[in-house]
Design a protein around this motif. Structure first.
Motif: not given
Length: 152
Positions: A121-124, A77-78, A1-2, A84-85
């Motif tokens: 972000x999960x693990x990140x 994001x900016x 999921x993104x 954000x990816x």
């Protein structure tokens, strides 16, 4: 999921990016590392004032820190040119918690932000961090958080 799918699943819409309130920039990049300036807690669009151990609870503080994390995502994001990816990892948070001398739950307040970054972000999103009790913050804010991230 993104990241964006996770934000949507969490029902989070990123607000407009804030402008600096003094003589600084909202983010600065050195190589692939981006440093975000401290963001103050807000409630109903205004600085969320309060001092832990006096007139604000730890649970309210977690909500304040989560709100700051959302604002930090907007600034990040900016800094990522709108994407954000590009975030490879959240490296570190520094949290300043407006506290009385006997309040010792700064780390629990800060969990509000840390938990959101982990969800998005999960693990990140797992990061190092510091949580400090301070005697006062600009405009009487209850919490201020800054962030360091690595980009791809």
């Amino acid at each position: 999921m993104s990241v964006y799918e996770k934000l949507k699943a969490l029902q989070i819409e990123l607000p407009m990016a804030a402008a600096p309130a003094a003589a600084y920039v909202m983010s600065a990049q050195a190589g692939k590392t981006v440093f975000l300036s401290g963001h103050l807690a807000k409630k109903d669009g205004k600085v969320w004032e309060g001092q832990f151990g006096k007139n604000i609870s730890t649970e309210e503080g977690k909500l304040a820190a989560r709100g700051i994390a959302i604002d930090l995502l907007t600034t990040l994001q900016a800094a990522c040119d709108g994407d954000l990816s590009r975030v490879k990892r959240i490296v570190k948070l520094m949290s300043l918690v407006n506290s009385t001398g006997d309040f010792t739950e700064q780390h629990l307040v800060t969990n509000g932000a840390s938990e959101l970054f982990n969800e998005v972000f999960g693990e990140q999103g797992k990061h190092a961090r510091s949580a400090f009790g301070v005697a006062q913050l600009p405009m009487g804010a209850c919490v201020e958080i800054e962030l360091i991230a690595e980009l791809v």
